[in-house]
Write a protein that holds these residues in place. Sequence first.
Motif, PDB file in Angstrom:
ATOM      1  N   ASP A   1       0.725  -1.223  -0.074  1.00 28.47           N
ATOM      2  CA  ASP A   1      -0.041  -0.066  -0.052  1.00 28.47           C
ATOM      3  C   ASP A   1       0.886   1.338   0.053  1.00 28.47           C
ATOM      4  O   ASP A   1       0.839   2.239  -0.952  1.00 28.47           O
ATOM      5  N   ALA A   2       1.805   1.311   0.792  1.00 30.71           N
ATOM      6  CA  ALA A   2       2.764   2.341   1.005  1.00 30.71           C
ATOM      7  C   ALA A   2       3.257   2.817  -0.269  1.00 30.71           C
ATOM      8  O   ALA A   2       3.436   4.058  -0.944  1.00 30.71           O
ATOM      9  N   VAL A   3       3.762   1.710  -1.010  1.00 30.77           N
ATOM     10  CA  VAL A   3       4.562   1.629  -2.507  1.00 30.77           C
ATOM     11  C   VAL A   3       3.317   2.479  -3.504  1.00 30.77           C
ATOM     12  O   VAL A   3       3.834   3.240  -4.213  1.00 30.77           O
ATOM     13  N   ALA A   4       2.204   1.629  -3.240  1.00 35.53           N
ATOM     14  CA  ALA A   4       1.124   2.205  -4.242  1.00 35.53           C
ATOM     15  C   ALA A   4       0.963   3.742  -4.115  1.00 35.53           C
ATOM     16  O   ALA A   4       0.847   4.443  -5.110  1.00 35.53           O
ATOM     17  N   GLN A   5       0.740   4.155  -2.867  1.00 32.95           N
ATOM     18  CA  GLN A   5       0.218   5.478  -2.546  1.00 32.95           C
ATOM     19  C   GLN A   5       1.407   6.374  -2.895  1.00 32.95           C
ATOM     20  O   GLN A   5       1.195   7.405  -3.048  1.00 32.95           O
ATOM     21  N   ALA A   6       2.836   6.083  -2.971  1.00 31.17           N
ATOM     22  CA  ALA A   6       3.584   6.769  -3.203  1.00 31.17           C
ATOM     23  C   ALA A   6       3.813   7.476  -4.663  1.00 31.17           C
ATOM     24  O   ALA A   6       4.351   8.447  -4.907  1.00 31.17           O
ATOM     25  N   GLY A   7       3.229   6.452  -5.503  1.00 26.63           N
ATOM     26  CA  GLY A   7       3.252   7.039  -6.753  1.00 26.63           C
ATOM     27  C   GLY A   7       2.374   8.292  -7.079  1.00 26.63           C
ATOM     28  O   GLY A   7       3.585   9.365  -7.460  1.00 26.63           O
ATOM     29  N   PRO A   8       1.436   8.658  -6.774  1.00 25.41           N
ATOM     30  CA  PRO A   8       0.760  10.047  -7.117  1.00 25.41           C
ATOM     31  C   PRO A   8       1.644  11.012  -6.215  1.00 25.41           C
ATOM     32  O   PRO A   8       1.770  11.984  -6.799  1.00 25.41           O
ATOM     33  N   ALA A   9       2.085  10.753  -5.123  1.00 28.00           N
ATOM     34  CA  ALA A   9       2.699  11.799  -4.294  1.00 28.00           C
ATOM     35  C   ALA A   9       4.322  12.197  -4.964  1.00 28.00           C
ATOM     36  O   ALA A   9       4.401  13.535  -5.148  1.00 28.00           O
ATOM     37  N   LEU A  10       4.885  11.159  -5.332  1.00 32.06           N
ATOM     38  CA  LEU A  10       5.883  11.558  -6.156  1.00 32.06           C
ATOM     39  C   LEU A  10       5.864  12.203  -7.348  1.00 32.06           C
ATOM     40  O   LEU A  10       6.539  13.192  -7.822  1.00 32.06           O
TER      41      LEU A  10
END
Lengths: 193, 193, 193, 193
Positions: A73-82
């Motif tokens: 989840d953390a990795v998936a969420q990092a996408g948009p943030a980055l």
Amino acid sequence: MAEDRAPVTRRRADARRNIDALVEAAGAVFATSGVEAPAKEITDLAGVGVGTLYRHFPHRADLVKAVVESGIDAVAQAGPALAAGHPPAEALRLWARRFTELIATKRGLASALQSGDPAFRELPGYFLRRLGPIVADLLDAAVTEGTVREDLGAEDLLHALTMLSQPAPGRGIDHNQRVVAVFLDGLRHDPAR
Amino acid sequence: MAEDRAPVTRRRADARRNIDALVEAAGAVFATSGVEAPAKEITDLAGVGVGTLYRHFPHRADLVKAVVESGIDAVAQAGPALAAGHPPAEALRLWARRFTELIATKRGLASALQSGDPAFRELPGYFLRRLGPIVADLLDAAVTEGTVREDLGAEDLLHALTMLSQPAPGRGIDHNQRVVAVFLDGLRHDPAR
Amino acid sequence: MAEDRAPVTRRRADARRNIDALVEAAGAVFATSGVEAPAKEITDLAGVGVGTLYRHFPHRADLVKAVVESGIDAVAQAGPALAAGHPPAEALRLWARRFTELIATKRGLASALQSGDPAFRELPGYFLRRLGPIVADLLDAAVTEGTVREDLGAEDLLHALTMLSQPAPGRGIDHNQRVVAVFLDGLRHDPAR
Amino acid sequence: MAEDRAPVTRRRADARRNIDALVEAAGAVFATSGVEAPAKEITDLAGVGVGTLYRHFPHRADLVKAVVESGIDAVAQAGPALAAGHPPAEALRLWARRFTELIATKRGLASALQSGDPAFRELPGYFLRRLGPIVADLLDAAVTEGTVREDLGAEDLLHALTMLSQPAPGRGIDHNQRVVAVFLDGLRHDPAR
DNA sequence: TATGAATGAGGTTTCATTCAT
DNA sequence: GATGAATGAAACCTCATTCAT
């Protein structure tokens, strides 16, 4: 039948604790003995009976999925943030770094993802459904920007990253980060070439 | 037991035939069911008793090694030949192509190479001993020439190629060739970057 | 591969011995603990490893079938013999006597035949195929002769005989013979009624 | 735990409802999956927790007994009523008809009655105690009347009826009624024979 | 040498039963 | 009283490996 619901929620908390313990234990055991490790090894580490494992995770793949899920989840969420905070190519590179950290510390998971074992048949699909779109967004932005070549699909990229992130016996995560970096260099669009 | 004992050489020929049949069968079975496939599956395909398998290949790793060996020689020998007939970077690229062909058609071998399973402990060493020097020569030549970056060791490269050459479920060898090409692009030395 | 065939036959004899031991043991255990008795109980009695049981009888039904088969032939063969040497109604009665002897000493088999358990789904069919024709011949002859009523099919009769022949707890085979005799009396054709 | 404790009678009503639901569910499940069906299957159908099952029916036999009991009373009571309104032999025939209806729709109960499984050890006794006297009365009357043979005991008769009433796979209750009728014909006393 | 039957350890899975809530 | 999560014994079955023939 039960007029007072309170006990139910309490009980659920207990079950939750066991589930968490199992997923954590499974993560650790998978890392040591691979995804096909004996169920007993996992339940012993979790301090729980075998029956409890099978109650919550009837199939081995359910457990593997839970372990994958626990980190994904953390990795998936990092996408948009980055994507929001960096130029496309840089966002892609940073995201890949995070992804490698995830996979490289979960020995055996990736091999389960592509093992072909019928027990894990659903896993690659789940994995792709979850992360495919994130990679696609990052990749599309970079392609649009013109800094990344357009002849590699998001799934191809995801698979390549997964393979290069596999823990290599006798080498640490640095090795993975290095080869991933090389791969991403190769992905850069360079008209002069 | 056998009153009419065939001449020793005759027996040898029989044994040889069985060994060959076993290696061939093992290759096919490994490709279908993975390196941990039941011994029976292999012996049935080879048309041989289980005992025969164990006589010639006391440990599972011996059989895997034999299967690997059966394809590896041509690839190993291709190294010097390509080095002699092409510029270093091009030689490396062509060799990688050959290597990918080998691995991509042997599902499960690479995962055995890095499985951590004690039964296969010797395999990576064998693999590296055999192919490491070939890669090292090709790589050194290209580095010396200045067309390839120098921050990646031969073993790192070999491992990366191995991983990227793993058969991906639902994709063919083209996928592997493509991602290997991307990786090799990333390996090119480009001072301008 | 084996030039000399002799050992094969010898080996077969060993296997045959084990198979016989298993069938005999299974018969005894079924009689004591029912058809669902633990496999271990059977193999221990047969003096054989579990694996041997599963090699020769992969499914429980295979073993039950073998046990049934082991007694059924004599009964099946008795049919024509009795028909040749006795008037039809008498032949039928004598055959039923033999049949009851068979079933009454094999506690639990009949219940397997009609258990509805999917594992035994094929058994009733097998049972009927084997004995149905024998009963049909005996019954037809008696009906033609006019001494037996014609409103009961061979399969109905076979099923009734099977049920009445079931060992009754606390009673011996005499009980079964008696109720079977009553049933056959009821089967007699008596126009005056 | 529960602050608002409902009046005792209210609780009793709840318990009663659960007991009824369990017996009904057990009847249905026994019919489908046999008397050895998993407890969970029954409690799920009854909409009740497993604990509730064990509170009311500590042993499996208790539940089976309750299921048997639930149907047996009407049959038991029919005995005297039929004896009063019909000639003995006819009363016996009519009562057997009712009995068959009961057993034929409760697949697996009869096999439990004679399974020999220690868990059900008390059941045949219970069954005989309850129905034995009824059959004995009907039988005695007919024997006294001289229309029925006297060489079969009430318990033998009850057992025979039970076996012939067993549901036969692929056949309906008609089959049972037919073979029971044949059996009762055989029971008729016929001096001419 | 080759064979394949036999072995039994080792893993999986189910389910009756207990017991904390 | 009711609940259902947890337990773990007990059964299943598979397969690597041995060894008599």
